[in-house]
Structure formats: C-alpha cells, structure tokens
Motif scaffolding. Structure first.
Motif, PDB file in Angstrom:
ATOM      1  N   GLU A 124       0.717  -1.338  -0.008  1.00  0.00           N
ATOM      2  CA  GLU A 124      -0.032  -0.141  -0.003  1.00  0.00           C
ATOM      3  C   GLU A 124       0.839   1.116  -0.236  1.00  0.00           C
ATOM      4  OE1 GLU A 124      -2.081   0.295   4.037  1.00  0.00           O
ATOM      5  OE2 GLU A 124      -1.118  -1.713   4.021  1.00  0.00           O
ATOM      6  N   GLU A 148       5.714   3.961  -2.296  1.00  0.00           N
ATOM      7  CA  GLU A 148       4.695   2.914  -2.786  1.00  0.00           C
ATOM      8  C   GLU A 148       5.372   1.919  -3.605  1.00  0.00           C
ATOM      9  OE1 GLU A 148       1.352   4.482  -5.037  1.00  0.00           O
ATOM     10  OE2 GLU A 148       0.416   2.525  -4.677  1.00  0.00           O
ATOM     11  N   GLU A 172      -2.409   3.698   3.382  1.00  0.00           N
ATOM     12  CA  GLU A 172      -3.809   3.884   2.441  1.00  0.00           C
ATOM     13  C   GLU A 172      -4.572   2.976   2.958  1.00  0.00           C
ATOM     14  OE1 GLU A 172      -2.357   1.888  -1.313  1.00  0.00           O
ATOM     15  OE2 GLU A 172      -4.441   2.849  -2.102  1.00  0.00           O
ATOM     16  N   GLY A 173      -4.125   1.831   3.716  1.00  0.00           N
ATOM     17  CA  GLY A 173      -5.242   0.956   4.338  1.00  0.00           C
ATOM     18  C   GLY A 173      -6.074   1.521   5.464  1.00  0.00           C
ATOM     19  N   GLY A 174      -5.408   2.717   6.072  1.00  0.00           N
ATOM     20  CA  GLY A 174      -6.454   3.316   7.131  1.00  0.00           C
ATOM     21  C   GLY A 174      -5.605   3.482   8.608  1.00  0.00           C
TER      22      GLY A 174
ATOM     23  N   GLU B 237      -9.419   0.064   4.999  1.00  0.00           N
ATOM     24  CA  GLU B 237      -9.653   0.996   3.595  1.00  0.00           C
ATOM     25  C   GLU B 237      -9.459  -0.117   2.443  1.00  0.00           C
ATOM     26  OE1 GLU B 237     -10.914   4.087   3.439  1.00  0.00           O
ATOM     27  OE2 GLU B 237     -11.096   4.210   5.676  1.00  0.00           O
ATOM     28  N   LYS B 238      -9.706   0.073   1.326  1.00  0.00           N
ATOM     29  CA  LYS B 238      -9.880  -0.371   0.196  1.00  0.00           C
ATOM     30  C   LYS B 238      -8.407   0.044  -0.360  1.00  0.00           C
ATOM     31  CE  LYS B 238     -11.770  -1.690  -4.335  1.00  0.00           C
ATOM     32  NZ  LYS B 238     -13.083  -1.189  -5.128  1.00  0.00           N
ATOM     33  N   ILE B 239      -7.466  -0.778  -0.791  1.00  0.00           N
ATOM     34  CA  ILE B 239      -6.151  -0.519  -1.269  1.00  0.00           C
ATOM     35  C   ILE B 239      -6.134  -0.802  -2.741  1.00  0.00           C
ATOM     36  CG2 ILE B 239      -3.877  -1.213  -1.307  1.00  0.00           C
ATOM     37  CD1 ILE B 239      -4.291  -1.902   1.872  1.00  0.00           C
ATOM     38  N   GLY B 240      -5.319   0.368  -3.322  1.00  0.00           N
ATOM     39  CA  GLY B 240      -4.910   0.190  -4.666  1.00  0.00           C
ATOM     40  C   GLY B 240      -5.941   0.520  -5.984  1.00  0.00           C
TER      41      GLY B 240
ATOM     42  N   ASP C 242     -14.940   4.798  -1.984  1.00  0.00           N
ATOM     43  CA  ASP C 242     -14.800   3.267  -1.557  1.00  0.00           C
ATOM     44  C   ASP C 242     -15.580   3.016  -0.300  1.00  0.00           C
ATOM     45  OD1 ASP C 242     -13.114   4.507  -0.175  1.00  0.00           O
ATOM     46  OD2 ASP C 242     -11.184   3.451  -0.811  1.00  0.00           O
TER      47      ASP C 242
ATOM     48  N   ARG D 125     -13.558  10.825   5.678  1.00  0.00           N
ATOM     49  CA  ARG D 125     -13.366   9.739   6.818  1.00  0.00           C
ATOM     50  C   ARG D 125     -12.262  10.179   7.706  1.00  0.00           C
ATOM     51  NH1 ARG D 125     -15.346   6.177   4.023  1.00  0.00           N
ATOM     52  NH2 ARG D 125     -13.457   5.158   3.377  1.00  0.00           N
ATOM     53  N   ARG D 127     -10.320   8.704  11.407  1.00  0.00           N
ATOM     54  CA  ARG D 127     -10.009   7.507  12.145  1.00  0.00           C
ATOM     55  C   ARG D 127      -9.122   8.142  13.360  1.00  0.00           C
ATOM     56  NH1 ARG D 127      -9.303   4.099   8.466  1.00  0.00           N
ATOM     57  NH2 ARG D 127     -11.322   3.403   8.095  1.00  0.00           N
TER      58      ARG D 127
END
Lengths: 243, 243, 243, 243
Positions: A124, A148, A172-174, B237-240, C242, D125, D127
């Motif tokens: 990610e 990346e 990216e994944g949070g 989260e959605k990646i990519g 997303d 969003r 977090r």
C-alpha cells in the motif's frame, strides 16, 4: 573529520530470496553504506555471518553511528554481542534502527519495551508527514515523503514516549504510525526509522537516503566514549556543623 | 477494591547486621508493607530467599504494584525472575523502585540505562523539594521533605529523561539529585524514589510512607494485564484502486 | 557565517546605581556582547530606551538569537514590541532569557505560565550541576559551575516541563532550582539561564560566557524565518468512492 | 462530589445558520452539557453574548473544568476575559479546547504558539487512533474512533510538544494529525480534542461524549485554586560560615 558509520545487516533475505537479491545485490547494508559514503561519511559494513557478527569491541570503538537492519534472524544475534552494542550506545555511539529491527535484542534492551506494533503486507501507499519541521533529521525534506508500495506498521507502537517524533505515517489501508522517533540512552542517541521492507527498493530512494544521512549526523555524539559509572565522591561543603 | 501491593526485599542486611535488624526487625519489606496496609492497601511481601524469590507468575498476577528494595545482592536475583518481573511491568503492573535498586536487573532492563550516579555516605541532611506540585505522588506533602541523616546520591543520574520529576533533592554536602521520577514502560508505570539507606530509619518516616502510598495509588493501572504483542491486521480501507 | 546575536538589556540599574555601573560600565549588554564577539559571533545590542526599544522588525530580521536581560522595568516594555519579539521567536529566532527575565512579557507570552519562583538575596554560594551532560549547551563545562555570591531562586518554578534541563542548581541556603532549561515554540528555540544578578559580576565569568556562547550556537535555527500559518490544502487521495 | 464543568460556546453558527441549528438546537454547548450531565457531572453553560461572556470571576471560581468551543468569533472575545480564563487555568482550572478553538486567544495565550495547521472541508472519513492506550482519557475507547464526514486538520500543528498524544488521526484525503493532546500550565491541565465541526453531528456521538467525560475527569485538579506567585524566602541553612 566525517563521522564513521557502520551499517549492520543480518543479510539473510538477500542470500535466500532472488527477488531481494535483485533489489539489493550488495545487500541492504551495501546500498545504505554506498548512499552514506556518497554523502560524505566514512563507512563500513558488518553482518550476522561474520565472527562476533562483525561487531567486535574494536569495530564499535571506531564507529560513531551504527545502522542496524534485522528481520528474520533476530534470535540468532548472540546475547553478548547485543549487549556489547547496547553498551556502546550507552557510552555514546549513535544508533539508527531500521524497520523490523524494532524487535531486535539491541533495540529492546535499550528501550525497555517490546517494540511490538500492528502490521500488514498489502503493498500500500505510505506518506511520512514531517511532524517536527525544524528537527535536523527532517532537514531538506518536504512536508512529506510518499512511498509505494510499503509494508504497513500501525499503532499502538510499544515504545517509551519518544523525545521527538520527526515523522508520522499515513497508510492507504487506514492506519497511522510514529515512523521517525528519537530517544537518548546514556550518552548515546537513537533514531528509529520505519521504512524499509526487504522486498521494496526503499533504501534506493533519494529522500530516504537523505533522512539516513541527516540521522547519522544527528546521532553523532562528540567527545570520548564513556559508559556512565558509579562514583564515590567527597563532599563539596562541610557537613554537620550548623544543625 | 484496594490495590494489592507486594513489597519485595533482598532481605540481606537485616539478617547480617544487628544495627539494621534493630531498625527493621521485620525487614524493610515488613515496615513498608505495614505502612501501606495502614493506609488501606492489600499487602504481601516476598524476599530473595524464597523459591523463585517469591515472585512466581501467580504472585505477580495478583500484584497491582510491586515495591522493590535491593542493594548488595543485585546479582543474586535470577535473570529469569528479573525478566518475569519486567514483563509484568510491561503488561501493566506498577513498580516502585527504592534507593539502591537503581542498579537492580529489573530497573536496568526496563529503563535501558545503567542507573549509575554519584554517592557518598556521610550522614548528611537531605531536602526533597517538590518540583511538580500538582502530581498525585506529591499529594499532602509540603514544599519539601527534610531527612537526616541520609546517604547522598548525586547527578548525573544515568536514566532516560523522566516523564515527571516529582522531587529534586538538595544535599548538605553540595549536590542535587532527581529523587522522585516517573516513567511508563508498555502498560506499566514506574516510580523511582531515592530515600532509603538500610542504616537509616527512613521507611519509618510518616511523610516517606505517605509518598509510597501515593505512588502505589498512582502506579495502579486498571484493566486487564496484557503484554503488548505483534498483530497482523486487515486493512480498514480499500487498497490500490485510486492511484 | 557566524550567527548574529543581539543582546537586549533594559539598562536601568547600570545608569542608576554606581555599584552596578562599576561592575558593568558598558552595561550588562555590553559585557555579554563582547564575550560573544570574542567567541566568534556577530553581535549587536539594543536597550529599552531606544525607539521601539531598539527591536524594530528590521533588527529582529537580522538577528539569529536574541539575548534578553530585564528586571525592574518589565512593565515598561511596550506590549507591541514584546509580541513582535515573541512572534520572531515563533518564526525561528532563538531566545536566551537571563535571570529575572523569567518575569518578562516575552518569556511569559511564549511559555504561557507566570514564570514565578522563590527568591532570596543573601549572597550565597550556588553550584550549577550539569544534569544533561551530552547537551551541546553543556559542552566544555565540567560537572558543575560554582558561583559566589549569588541571588537564590528556588522551586517550584512555574514553567511548562522543559524539553531539557541542562543545569540544576544547589544553593547554600538549602534550595534547588532548574537553572538551565530548553523549550521550543513554533520554529524557535528558547534557553533560560538563571545566573546573573546585576550586583554580581557573573557575566564576566568565563564559564558563564561559555554557556552563553554554546546556547547561542544551539538556539540558531537555520533556514528561512517563517511564522506558521493556517493553510487550506487539497486532498492527496481521492475522497468518497470506496465507502 | 462531582466536578463542575462549564461549557462555553461562541454560539454564533447555531443562531445564523439553519443547518447548524438543526444539528444543535440548544447550541453545541447545550449538547455537550447534557452529555456530561448524563455522565454524572455538575454542568453549566456560558456564551459569548452574555455580559463578560458569562465568564465572571465568580463563574470561573465555581468551575472545575471549562470546555471551550469557538470558531468565527475568536476576535470578539475580550482580551481581559481571555486572560482571566487563562489565569484560572494557571491556577488549577482544567480546560478542554475543542476543534477550531486552537486559534482562540485562551489557547494561544496558554500554549505560546500560533496553533495553526492545515485544513480542508471535504466531508471525508477520519479515524482517531489511540496512541497512548493506558491514558485515562482513552478509557473505554476501542483501538480507534471512526467519524464521517469530518473536516480535515493536518500537520504540522504549531503547538509545543504535548505531554501526551492520546489520539492521532488518519484522514481519507491523505493526512495525519495529533488530535488528542495534553499539556500542563501552572496548576491547570489542558486537553485539546480535534473533532467537532459545527456542520457535523459529532458532539452527539457516544464515543466522542465518552472522551469528553474522561477528559473532564482527568482535567480536574483537586485542592485550592492558586495562581503561582513570587515568594521571598528565608534560608533553610546557615549561609557564609564554612567557605
């Protein structure tokens, strides 16, 4: 005189995995040492496979700053060598701890915590935001470094509150992570820098190399190398007469 | 429910030196445990001589805060027990480290430094100034605590910069010392408190006992005892997809 | 290029009190500026009596580090000038605050606290112990600096917990004090240094001058002088797709 | 006895913008005060429009913790009232600063910095990751709080290094932010909490209310309310005889 940086690598992935060897044909240590030499440092390298892991008293005595990369062979580092390195830091040698070396014996011994964290391999995007803009380790770096793909590290990161958090990562994944952290132990300075999975060409990145060079400069403590000791002392003032 | 405090003592001086035994007929641990029981804590004691030094997993699991006194037998503490105690702290057990226990394996393992300092035995006056007046450990203490006679500890004190310096000592012979210091390691809180040489009746002092009670309250971390661990996690989260 | 240090003094005692004038015939500012010039800095001076107290925007723009001495005329400093100086610090100018200037408008505005303390004029001995031996401000200084006679400052010192406590003082009359403290505000570094009553020749002392020179070096922040501002920014990532 | 919390609001958006009034029919202050009352606090409210903004000496003297929300009317707060509030904090009143109140006179006066940051309104969003899991302000909160939509705040955040960073935010648009920060000023504790734009129903969120209640508990300093002052003191030791 330029500080002398010794770059240590467990050097296992590069010899066992072709993809890693393609990225780092001279080992991660070779790539980092070259980058630091290009930026004016005296450099040397050492690896797990050498006698005493290449970290003899003589080598450490010549080293101003040690860069440490380890991952799957943390347990193969001899306890005595790990303590020798930790004592060198306590005496004034700088230490730059990379990526998965948060779980190394040396880092754990110096920090006193487990160094554990959340993680994920999902290729990610990461953005390292400068959260202490005037810190010398951020010198010449823009407001963030974008990388990346990367492996993700997430909070909570089990370390003592850092003296400085130079970089904080967005993933990216949070998740978020304190990716550039400073501590002092005894006379020695420690910098942890998160980026660097062996399957990503991160140590070839120019900004990453700039951070490593800045950190090597910052972690150099001038003066004699000296492990603090107990000292029995005489009073400076007369005791007991005016009670 | 009142926190449970276990008071650990190497318990050597009291058994070998009549002057110490006169001061602490039930051992330093006995005096401190009584003082804490009087102030409403559940208490237990343990000593070096017991199997596993009295610090089994079961004992530690029941202990909210461990008080630790050691001096001439630091090396006789088994490495495995010292690490078990340090891990209990990382998991959330509080730790109060007294006087010469700055050189204990447990304290060094948690702090990552040597814990060394200057010292002198000259029966001099000490004044512990409150340097963080609103800290809960200073609750009920006046602007300073005066003790006499004491052993002197002087700076530099080789510890990581404390999160809080609750007390700073003045010594008749001319030195200063950070005598009440707080750190966090993992989920656990650590308080170092300087006073306490075995030949002085310091742990019978009411103000000293009050500080110990305050510290035991402060060092109690509610919630489950948990050693931080590595955790592999899914992305939030959605990646990519939006590169 | 050597950093430019401007030494500011309220310059009242020296003009009203012969004893002070004898000690500091060119003013405290003159003595300090000479000492720093001898150690390789570009120097300038400014005083309360000049238009805008000598601290115009142009002067501040040229100043890397401002040294500030004030005592009985704190209230005579114009609010607008005090805020201009504080903003210059937030923008990256270094600030060295001396002695009674803990009560200056500039220091209070930057620290957010009252700066109050205990004090006594009794011509007593002071010993400034180095409590952070590897800090660059302590470079070349032995384990302590001894001064006599001095005015006493005692704890509690109402300041936010310093980033570093480089010196901690012992006083003959029985108190301790955090005498050398570092903070960062915005892009600027601040060093408070306790010694310096106007009736004592303290700024002629070689070790004191060495500390001031070290501090001026440390407090210099390279790069453009910039007051942090609000900034409205575009997203780096696509938002909202997303969920 | 339960701490008394006074919730202050500039109360402008709610009276001028129907969308905000729909979200907060009793004002943001009303919603927060109700939430805290439900959790066992004594509560009161005050707004910009009242005489002395509702923050008389009498009101502040009765207030253990003040919650402060302000945005477009920062400049309309009278300097004298802002300084009165800041002095109450220095004396021991707790302060919870919400969202855009980083730019309030009170917060700037206490912190000494500009409080500036990056920002963006893009309904993204957020977090909030717990980065200090054992801190009492995180009590009962899971590993993160997820909010949507939110206004974004990004680093660098121009504040002194916090004593604790309890929450660090991730934003969908790519930034990070230190969203829950603790400082001490004098006898008073300060907590900054980022969430809260007036067009989002964030203060109706149960986890956000729990954090506010935890913070109000944490920010309460027991004991008398006292502004630190200069104090001239007698020596504790005889001066001048053993030189």
């Amino acid at each position: 005189m330029a500080p002398t940086v010794t770059v240590w690598n467990e050097f296992v992935h590069e010899r066992e995995d072709d993809a890693v060897a393609d990225l780092y044909p001279d080992g991660i240590h070779g790539t980092i040492a070259d980058a630091l030499a290009d930026r004016g440092f005296e450099t040397a390298t050492a690896t797990l496979q050498e006698p005493e892991h290449g970290l003899t008293e003589a080598v450490l005595a010549e080293t101003d700053v040690l860069v440490w990369w380890s991952h799957i062979a943390q347990d193969e580092v001899e306890d005595a060598v790990a303590e020798r390195v930790a004592d060198a830091v306590r005496s004034g040698m700088g230490l730059i701890v990379l990526h998965s070396a948060v779980l190394s014996k040396v880092f754990r011994s110096l920090l006193g915590t487990t160094g554990t964290l959340k993680w994920r391999e999902a290729d990610e995007r990461e953005r390292l935001w400068v959260t202490e803009p005037t810190h010398p380790i951020a010198d010449g770096i823009d407001e963030c470094i974008e990388l990346e793909p990367t492996e993700m590290y997430g909070e909570p990161f089990d370390v003592p509150t850092p003296d400085s958090v130079v970089f904080t990562s967005w993933f990216e994944g949070g998740e978020v992570f304190r990716s550039g952290c400073c501590w002092q132990r005894g006379r020695g300075k420690i910098f942890f820098f998160r980026p660097g999975h062996e399957t990503h060409p991160i140590y070839h990145d120019d900004e990453i190399q700039q951070v490593l060079a800045n950190a090597a400069e910052w972690a150099t403590t001038p003066g004699e190398r000296e492990l603090p000791t107990l000292e029995n002392v005489e009073p400076r003032e007369k005791i007991g007469d005016d009670d």
